[in-house]
Write a protein that holds these residues in place. Structure first.
Motif, short mmCIF file in Angstrom:
data_model
loop_
_atom_site.label_atom_id
_atom_site.label_comp_id
_atom_site.label_asym_id
_atom_site.label_seq_id
_atom_site.Cartn_x
_atom_site.Cartn_y
_atom_site.Cartn_z
N GLU A 149 0.87 -1.12 -0.22
CA GLU A 149 0.11 -0.12 0.04
C GLU A 149 0.94 1.21 0.13
N PRO A 150 1.66 1.45 -1.09
CA PRO A 150 2.69 2.64 -0.92
C PRO A 150 1.91 3.94 -0.99
N THR A 151 0.91 3.92 -1.86
CA THR A 151 0.31 5.42 -1.92
C THR A 151 -0.79 5.78 -0.61
N ASN A 152 -0.90 4.95 0.26
CA ASN A 152 -1.63 5.45 1.43
C ASN A 152 -1.06 6.58 2.13
N HIS A 153 -1.98 7.43 2.11
CA HIS A 153 -1.44 8.68 3.12
C HIS A 153 -0.63 9.90 2.30
N ALA A 177 3.76 -4.31 -6.19
CA ALA A 177 2.97 -3.43 -5.53
C ALA A 177 1.60 -4.03 -5.04
N ALA A 178 1.39 -4.01 -3.82
CA ALA A 178 -0.13 -4.30 -3.27
C ALA A 178 -0.65 -3.03 -2.96
N SER A 179 -1.90 -2.70 -3.85
CA SER A 179 -2.20 -1.41 -3.81
C SER A 179 -3.85 -1.58 -4.11
N HIS A 180 -4.58 -0.79 -3.52
CA HIS A 180 -5.89 -0.51 -3.83
C HIS A 180 -6.21 0.83 -4.50
N ASP A 181 -5.15 1.56 -4.97
CA ASP A 181 -5.07 2.95 -5.87
C ASP A 181 -5.15 2.39 -7.23
N ARG A 182 -6.33 2.52 -7.92
CA ARG A 182 -6.40 1.84 -9.30
C ARG A 182 -5.52 2.78 -10.01
N ALA A 183 -5.58 3.99 -10.23
CA ALA A 183 -4.83 5.01 -11.03
C ALA A 183 -3.42 4.69 -10.99
N PHE A 184 -2.74 4.59 -9.76
CA PHE A 184 -1.48 4.46 -9.35
C PHE A 184 -1.17 2.85 -10.24
#
Length: 504
Positions: A149-153, A177-184
């Motif tokens: 989750e690198p983009t959180n916060h 990268a495990a992420s929920h940020d679709r654009a990222f």
């Protein structure tokens, strides 16, 4: 060339998280890892980093592989250290003594201000702690970089720094990268792994295109399953008819034929695979209590200031109507949070410049979900916020993904996703007709983001939201307010604003 290979991996904690997972990671791969909250993404990254062991299966690394892992939160031993020293701590003692200059170069690449470098980690914002953890992972010059989750916060400016940093990594360095940020994910990955309890799927596509391919596969699998089960039913009906005829006629041939048809039906049923059904991490439901007022909020000639009365930006005349969904955009430090807090206070107490309609009912959630801190447990939160009886309260909490055991446990023990869903539940119970939401998608998985989007749109809910989630803003907002050159302006298209903020 493969850096790491997983074969028939499974992981069981209190429940099965995944099984029969096999994939390889090659040099230069950019892999997005996607799954609902609590489905094993962080555990899989720790297994790849060698910090945890899978229940079954094998992980094979090439000789000398250097793996670096940036977790979601800093470990306790780093909290007293300065940002700089926490990054330097990742180096061996010899390198820290002789090549500490590498830290300075890296922090320059990550646009870390000088004053931030000397602050204790414990006093840093969540976004700067994320940047510190990324720097610790990158300083060892890994072959495989793991990001949780690198983009959180992070605001859009910091997300832009992160994206450029990943783009400039050595070509051979692989990233997961495990992420929920679709654009990222769309901007930084070329491959997507959807992690599931069974039947995880890997596509050589960035998130949005991979999601479309996944949905098509699931639909095709569902159609195939329905078709197979119709055939099973037909075979069994035919076998039943032949069995009756065989018994009445005494025909051994018909008895054999009946057995063959039954065996075919059994084998087909055994092979048939139903379409994947994702077990929800918890529902998100909102409401709109409605109002006859056309303008819910009116803002007249005011200015937003810092606590020491320095001007952040001016507002001429703006209004929010009952069906408006407004996204507030602007660079970090331009005053978005100050404006949200001013607006919240004005709608509770009288303000000559900001007025709410008499029928306005406010629902407010801040990015830290601090409104939950006043409650000792989720159970108490629901009971104090509603007139629900005990059975109804438990049912509502269970629907939000909070188990019976967690309902009476301290709120602090909830996961980030559970806290976010509890906050949305409490908002709904207050029955507002205007929502003021500061970073509402923080900690929500993609399923939760989809639910929140659908609820806001379906109920035509009036809201003003601050978010750095570009996909969420694009899908939900009907109006776009931007803080620019110390003024609040309105634009028709957020894309140029996103591009500018990302590039800064």
């Amino acid at each position: 060339m493969s850096l790491i290979a997983l074969k028939d991996l499974s992981l069981v904690r209190s429940e099965l998280l995944f099984k029969d997972l096999s994939f390889t990671v090659a040099k230069g791969d950019r892999l997005g890892l996607v799954a609902a909250n609590g489905r094993g993404k962080s555990s899989l990254l720790r297994i790849l980093a060698g910090e945890e062991t899978a229940t079954t299966g094998n992980v094979t690394n090439i000789r000398g592989l250097v793996v670096a892992f940036a977790p979601q939160d800093p470990p306790a031993h780093l909290l007293p250290l300065s940002f700089y020293d926490a990054v330097r701590d990742a180096l061996t003692a010899e390198l820290a003594e002789t090549e500490s200059w590498r830290v300075d170069i890296l922090l320059d690449d990550l646009s870390v201000d000088e004053d931030i470098r000397h602050r204790p980690v414990s006093q840093l914002s969540g976004g700067w702690q994320r940047t510190m953890l990324l720097a610790r992972a990158a300083i060892v010059e890994p072959d495989l970089l793991l990001l949780d989750e690198p983009t959180n916060h992070l605001d859009l400016g910091r997300i832009g720094v992160l994206q450029r940093f990943l783009m400039n990594l050595p070509r051979d360095c692989a990233v997961i990268a495990a992420s929920h940020d679709r654009a990222f994910l769309d901007d930084t990955t070329t491959r997507t792994l959807f992690l599931r309890p069974t039947g995880s799927e890997d596509f050589a596509l960035p998130y949005s295109r991979a999601r479309q391919a996944l949905d098509e596969n699931d639909s095709a699998r569902g159609r195939q399953y329905d078709n197979d089960m119709r055939k099973v039913k037909a075979l069994r009906q035919q076998a039943a008819k032949l069995k009756n005829i065989g018994i009445n006629s005494g025909s051994d041939l018909l008895v054999v034929k009946t057995k063959q048809l039954s065996e075919r039906a059994d084998k087909l049923e055994e092979r048939a695979q139903p379409a994947h059904l994702e077990r929800s991490a918890g529902n998100i439901r909102l409401t709109n209590s409605g109002t006859h007022a056309k303008a819910l909020v009116t803002i007249n000639d005011t200015q937003i200031e810092t606590p020491d009365q320095r001007l952040l930006f001016r507002i001429s005349k703006f209004w929010i109507e009952k069906s408006d969904r407004i996204a507030l955009l602007g660079a970090n430090g331009t005053g978005k949070t100050r404006f949200v807090k001013r607006l919240q206070a004005a709608l509770i107490q009288e303000d000559p410049h900001i007025r709410g309609a008499a029928s306005l009912k406010l629902g407010y959630s801040d990015q830290a979900l601090s409104q939950l801190d006043q409650f000792p447990s989720p159970w108490e939160a629901v009971k104090r916020s509603s007139d629900l009886n005990d059975h109804q309260a438990r049912s509502q909490l269970a629907g939000a993904g909070i188990s019976m055991e967690a309902q009476t446990a301290p709120v602090s023990r909830l996961s980030g996703g559970q806290r976010a869903r509890l906050a949305m539940l409490l908002l709904r119970l207050t029955e507002p007709n205007f929502y003021l939401l500061d970073e509402p998608t923080n900690h929500l998985d993609i399923e939760g983001q989809d639910m929140l989007e659908n609820e806001l749109i379906e109920h035509e809910t009036a809201c003003l939201l601050v978010s750095h989630d570009r996909a969420f803003i694009t899908n939900v907002a009907t109006r776009f307010w931007v803080i620019e050159n110390k003024k609040l302006i309105e634009v028709d298209d957020p894309a140029p604003v996103f591009a500018k903020l990302i590039a800064e």
